[in-house]
Design an enzyme around this catalytic site. Structure first.
Site, mmCIF file in Angstrom:
data_model
loop_
_atom_site.group_PDB
_atom_site.id
_atom_site.type_symbol
_atom_site.label_atom_id
_atom_site.label_comp_id
_atom_site.label_asym_id
_atom_site.label_seq_id
_atom_site.Cartn_x
_atom_site.Cartn_y
_atom_site.Cartn_z
ATOM 1 N N ASP A 274 1.193 -11.670 6.392
ATOM 2 C CA ASP A 274 1.985 -10.603 5.786
ATOM 3 C C ASP A 274 3.188 -11.193 5.060
ATOM 4 O O ASP A 274 3.494 -12.390 5.173
ATOM 5 C CB ASP A 274 2.404 -9.556 6.813
ATOM 6 C CG ASP A 274 3.441 -10.047 7.797
ATOM 7 O OD1 ASP A 274 3.851 -11.230 7.694
ATOM 8 O OD2 ASP A 274 3.845 -9.277 8.671
ATOM 9 N N ILE A 275 3.865 -10.367 4.286
ATOM 10 C CA ILE A 275 5.009 -10.799 3.481
ATOM 11 C C ILE A 275 6.269 -10.756 4.352
ATOM 12 O O ILE A 275 6.557 -9.748 5.003
ATOM 13 C CB ILE A 275 5.167 -9.884 2.248
ATOM 14 C CG1 ILE A 275 3.887 -9.937 1.392
ATOM 15 C CG2 ILE A 275 6.384 -10.286 1.427
ATOM 16 C CD1 ILE A 275 3.854 -8.933 0.262
ATOM 17 N N GLU A 318 1.946 -4.366 4.381
ATOM 18 C CA GLU A 318 2.101 -5.663 3.723
ATOM 19 C C GLU A 318 1.221 -6.731 4.355
ATOM 20 O O GLU A 318 1.367 -7.921 4.091
ATOM 21 C CB GLU A 318 3.565 -6.112 3.773
ATOM 22 C CG GLU A 318 4.087 -6.505 5.150
ATOM 23 C CD GLU A 318 4.635 -5.335 5.946
ATOM 24 O OE1 GLU A 318 5.449 -5.558 6.843
ATOM 25 O OE2 GLU A 318 4.245 -4.174 5.658
#
Length: 411
Positions: A274-275, A318
Site C-alpha cells: 500500500d501507499i 490504497e
C-alpha cells in the site's frame, strides 16, 4: 278414388293423433331410446283404439295388438339403431370434413414450415413456408404424393452440413422418436428449430409430422445477451478507477492458481502493498489528486509485472495485491523491490510524508507451496501480516512473512 269412408276417417284421425303425440314425446327430458320406444307404444295404443272402433270388438283388437307388439318393439329397436348409425355417420363425416378443411387452412397459413408424410415417406401435406425455407419452387400442392427424401436431397446443399442433416432425418424416421428444437443451420446464416412427431391412430403408425421454425433472431438475441453478460462479468471483475482487476477477481484467480500449485507442487507467492501515509496525501492534495496517485502507482505495478500468469489487482483503498504463480521467495522479493524502486523514483510529490517528500510504498510478501490443509486465503492474511511489519519497522520497505516469526525479514 275410394270416396270418404268411416275407416278412412278413423285412419286419418289416428295418424294425426299419433303425429301430435309423437311431437309431444320429443320434448320429454328422456334419453333418445326411451323417447323412441314411448312413441312406439303410443302408436300401438292409437292403432288399438282405431281397430276397436272399426271392429266394434275390443278383444279382437287386443289380439291383433298382442301379435304386433313384439314385431313393433324389435322393429322399433332396429329402426332406432339404423337411424342412430346414419345420424352419427353423417355428423362424424361432416365434422371430419370441417376439421380437415380447418387443418388444411391452418397448415397453409402457418408461419412455420410444415410437412406431413405417409409411412412410405410420401408428402401428404406441405405448406408454402416450408417451400420458402428450402427454396423449393412452385406451389406446394404439386409436391403432394412425391417422396419427401427427393425434396431433401435436391435442396440439402443449402445446409452447412448436408450429410449430417440427411443422416439425422433418416435416423429420426427410423427410430420414430419425437424430437423438439433440433437446430439446423443453413449456409445463408439462417437457423431453424426442427420438431418431429410420429403420428399414430390408436396403435397404428400412419405417418410423421415435421415442423421448422425460424429462430435466427432468437439465437442472435441470445448471443448478444451472452456477450453482454460476459462484458458485464468482466466489468464486475475490474476496478473502475485504476483499470486493474478488483478484489473479487483476485480471490477467484487465487483459488484457481492455488489448486494448480497444489496439484503440481509448485510455489505460489503473493505481494500485498500500500501507499505510505496515503490518508495524509488525500488530506493535503484532495481526493481527486489522490485518485491520480492511485492510478499512477497502478500503472507502475502493471509496467513491472508484465508476465501473463502474474495477476495485479487493487485490493481495496490504497492497497494492491499481486499474485505470482510458480514464483519462489527470491523471485517475489525481486519483483517487490522493482516496484518499490519504480514508485520511489517516479518522484510523486508528497509533502505530508514523514519519510521522504515523495510517494513510497510498503510491501508484504508470502510464499508457500499449497497443501490440502491450508486454505487459499491464508496467503493473503500472512502477506498482510508481513505488510504490517514493514510499516511498523519504518515503511518504504519489503517484509517477508516467516512461519517462525510473524514477519521478521525486512529488506
Amino acid at each position: 278414388m275410394f270416396g270418404i269412408t268411416a275407416s278412412g276417417i278413423i285412419g286419418a284421425a289416428t295418424i294425426i293423433v299419433m303425429a301430435l303425440l309423437s311431437g309431444w314425446t320429443v320434448r320429454l327430458p328422456y334419453r333418445p331410446f326411451i323417447r323412441f320406444q314411448l312413441m312406439n307404444s303410443i302408436s300401438l295404443l292409437c292403432v288399438f283404439f282405431s281397430l276397436s272402433f272399426l271392429f266394434k270388438d275390443i278383444k279382437h283388437a287386443a289380439t291383433i295388438i298382442i301379435y304386433l307388439l313384439p314385431a313393433s318393439f324389435i322393429g322399433g329397436c332396429l329402426v332406432y339403431l339404423v337411424g342412430r348409425y346414419i345420424y352419427i355417420y353423417r355428423v362424424t363425416t361432416s365434422q371430419h370434413k370441417k376439421l380437415s378443411k380447418m387443418f388444411s387452412v391452418m397448415v397453409q397459413n402457418a408461419k412455420t414450415g410444415t410437412m406431413i408424410e405417409t409411412p412410405e415417406r410420401e408428402v401428404a401435406v406441405i405448406n408454402q413456408t416450408f417451400c420458402d425455407m428450402f427454396d423449393i419452387p412452385g406451389p406446394p400442392n404439386q409436391y403432394v404424393g412425391l417422396k419427401s427424401n427427393q425434396l431433401f436431397l435436391s435442396h440439402a446443399p443449402m445446409l452447412k452440413d448436408p450429410a449430417r442433416f440427411l443422416k439425422t432425418v433418416e435416423s429420426t424416421v427410423y427410430s420414430k422418436e419425437s424430437i423438439v428444437d433440433e437446430e439446423i443451420t443453413f449456409i445463408n446464416g439462417k437457423i431453424y428449430a426442427r420438431d418431429y412427431i410420429p403420428i399414430y391412430e390408436g396403435h397404428v403408425y400412419i405417418g410423421h409430422y415435421w415442423e421448422y421454425r425460424d429462430i435466427t433472431e432468437k439465437k442472435k438475441a441470445e448471443c448478444d445477451l451472452r456477450k453482454a453478460n460476459k462484458k458485464l462479468e468482466m466489468l464486475s471483475m475490474k476496478d473502475g478507477l485504476t483499470g486493474l482487476n478488483n478484489r473479487r477477481s483476485l480471490d477467484k484467480q487465487l483459488e484457481i492458481e492455488w489448486e494448480y500449485a497444489q496439484k503440481e507442487k509448485e510455489p505460489l507467492s503473493f505481494l500485498l502493498f500500500d501507499i505510505d501515509y496515503f490518508k495524509a496525501y488525500n488530506d493535503t492534495y484532495g481526493h481527486i489528486q489522490g485518485d491520480e496517485c492511485l492510478k499512477e502507482v497502478a500503472n507502475i505495478a502493471k509496467s513491472v509485472v508484465f508476465d501473463e500468469p502474474d495477476f495485479v489487482a487493487r485490493y481495496g483503498g490504497e492497497e494492491f495485491g499481486i499474485l505470482l504463480p510458480r514464483a519462489n521467495q527470491y523471485e517475489a522479493i525481486k519483483m517487490a523491490e522493482a516496484i518499490r524502486q519504480q514508485v520511489e523514483q517516479r518522484g510523486i510529490i508528497h509533502q505530508a510524508s514523514d519519510l521522504f517528500k515523495c510517494v513510497t510504498i510498503s510491501v508484504g510478501i508470502m510464499t508457500v507451496v499449497p497443501s490440502e490443509n491450508i486454505p487459499p486465503i491464508s496467503i493473503v492474511h500472512q502477506a498482510d501480516q508481513a505488510l504490517y511489519e514493514a510499516k511498523r519497522t519504518g515503511r518504504n520497505r519489503i517484509s517477508v512473512y516467516s512461519h517462525h516469526k510473524e514477519a521478521d525479514s525486512n529488506v
